[in-house]
Design a protein around this motif. Structure first.
Motif, PDB file in Angstrom:
ATOM      1  N   TYR A 106       0.856  -1.188   0.000  1.00  0.00           N
ATOM      2  CA  TYR A 106       0.000   0.000   0.000  1.00  0.00           C
ATOM      3  C   TYR A 106       0.890   1.237   0.000  1.00  0.00           C
ATOM      4  O   TYR A 106       2.053   1.189   0.449  1.00  0.00           O
ATOM      5  CB  TYR A 106      -0.891   0.011   1.241  1.00  0.00           C
ATOM      6  N   TYR A 145      -0.416 -10.040  -0.146  1.00  0.00           N
ATOM      7  CA  TYR A 145       0.696  -9.649   0.732  1.00  0.00           C
ATOM      8  C   TYR A 145       0.640 -10.454   2.017  1.00  0.00           C
ATOM      9  O   TYR A 145      -0.380 -11.069   2.341  1.00  0.00           O
ATOM     10  CB  TYR A 145       0.655  -8.143   1.020  1.00  0.00           C
ATOM     11  N   ARG A 188      -2.356 -12.965   2.745  1.00  0.00           N
ATOM     12  CA  ARG A 188      -3.702 -12.583   2.353  1.00  0.00           C
ATOM     13  C   ARG A 188      -3.778 -12.705   0.839  1.00  0.00           C
ATOM     14  O   ARG A 188      -2.841 -12.308   0.141  1.00  0.00           O
ATOM     15  CB  ARG A 188      -3.989 -11.111   2.723  1.00  0.00           C
ATOM     16  N   HIS A 210      -6.659  -8.359  -3.138  1.00  0.00           N
ATOM     17  CA  HIS A 210      -8.025  -7.839  -2.986  1.00  0.00           C
ATOM     18  C   HIS A 210      -8.086  -6.331  -3.238  1.00  0.00           C
ATOM     19  O   HIS A 210      -7.100  -5.624  -3.087  1.00  0.00           O
ATOM     20  CB  HIS A 210      -8.568  -8.135  -1.585  1.00  0.00           C
ATOM     21  N   HIS A 251     -10.113  -3.029  -1.799  1.00  0.00           N
ATOM     22  CA  HIS A 251     -10.897  -2.599  -0.629  1.00  0.00           C
ATOM     23  C   HIS A 251     -11.906  -1.525  -1.043  1.00  0.00           C
ATOM     24  O   HIS A 251     -11.571  -0.629  -1.828  1.00  0.00           O
ATOM     25  CB  HIS A 251      -9.992  -1.932   0.411  1.00  0.00           C
ATOM     26  N   GLU A 272     -14.367  -6.176   0.691  1.00  0.00           N
ATOM     27  CA  GLU A 272     -13.194  -6.446  -0.136  1.00  0.00           C
ATOM     28  C   GLU A 272     -13.643  -7.350  -1.283  1.00  0.00           C
ATOM     29  O   GLU A 272     -14.525  -8.189  -1.098  1.00  0.00           O
ATOM     30  CB  GLU A 272     -12.134  -7.220   0.652  1.00  0.00           C
TER      31      GLU A 272
HETATM   32 FE   LIG Z   1      -5.780  -5.150   2.353  1.00  0.00          FE
END
Ligand SMILES: [Fe+2]
Length: 293
Positions: A162, A197, A218, A221, A223, A237
């Motif tokens: 991110y 990630y 994870r 996705h 968000h 998500e």
């Molecule tokens: Fe996330």
């Protein structure tokens, strides 16, 4: 309060909340005390284990800041976020399923001037990554379009990071935006396919995952947080199909209704219309908001 014993201390504790004016606060605290005490009794909690847990919370606080929240991570990897999401989101009955906000949401972004946002464009040029044209529509439980809904969208880049995890951006936003839907309840994101990630592993949450030999990934996705007057705010998500971690998400966020196919589009006409490179992936997704009660 004398002569306390492991057997009567819980009852004594819950009575100290008797004068709490807010009944909901009283319920939350009394029930929490009961469960914590029962937990300690059931596992015969030892002082060194209790001290370790207190220290882990202290370390969680120290490693957290406005851009990282280790407590949200604990909530996610212990499944508490998923329980709260599933209890509070109807999921398929006139409302898109809820899924977690996660620790990388940023509130208060400036509103984009249009319902069409090009997230690939940056001051340093076009971002690398598999191009995706995401056409979203927001409808009310009954199916009517919701004009003027506020949509926050955020995702990772080709490195699975991110913007908040990239100090070189010096706080500039990347691959996130806040917009309002048009009169037809629609919005368009020109973006890239996000990457999955791992949970952050340098704090006490990561220490727990390591100690328990758990999957730390994870799946990729997108968000979204979508709010509109008279409706419950949707936090969810969307997960592109094909990720190897869809069935063992460390944070328990995946629901079948939130898995997307990303069909490839090689239409020159659409590419021209949306100024996208050919080929690109095209997604149409309908978000359903429930009326506020
Ligand atoms: Fe996330």
């Amino acid at each position: 309060m004398r002569n306390l014993s492991p057997e009567n201390v819980t009852e004594a504790l819950t009575r100290v909340f008797d004068k709490t004016p807010d009944p909901r606060l009283k319920e939350l605290l009394c029930t929490l005390v009961r469960y914590l005490h029962n937990y300690a009794r059931e596992v015969q909690l030892r002082p060194e284990e209790w001290a370790f847990a207190m220290d882990a919370m202290l370390r969680a606080g120290k490693i957290s800041d406005t851009r990282r929240n280790e407590f949200i991570m604990f909530s996610d990897v212990l499944g508490l976020s998923a329980v709260v999401d599933m209890m509070n989101g109807a999921g398929g009955k006139g409302e898109t399923a809820f899924s977690q906000l996660g620790p990388f949401f940023e509130d208060g972004l400036p509103l984009a001037p249009s319902h069409i946002v090009d997230l690939r464009a940056t001051p340093d040029g076009v971002l690398p990554g598999d191009p995706v044209l995401f056409i979203g529509s927001v409808v009310s439980g009954g199916g009517e379009p919701v004009a003027g809904a506020y949509v926050d969208a955020w995702q990772t880049d080709v490195d699975g990071l991110y913007d908040l995890q990239r100090p070189e951006l010096k706080g500039a936003s990347r691959l996130r935006c806040r917009l309002r839907t048009n009169e037809d309840g629609q919005f368009v994101l020109k973006t890239i396919r996000p990457l999955g990630y791992t949970a952050p592993m340098d704090g006490p949450g990561g220490q727990m995952l390591t100690a328990t030999h758990r999957n730390i990934w994870r799946p990729a996705h997108f968000h979204f947080r979508i709010g509109a007057e008279g409706h419950r705010t949707l936090v969810t998500e969307l997960f592109p199909e094909g990720d190897e971690h869809l069935d063992n998400d460390v944070a328990f966020g995946v629901r079948s209704s939130l898995v997307l196919t990303l069909p490839e589009c090689d239409s020159q006409e659409l590419a021209r219309e949306w100024d996208m490179p050919v080929p690109f992936k095209k997604v149409d997704y309908r978000f359903e908001l429930a009326k506020a009660q």
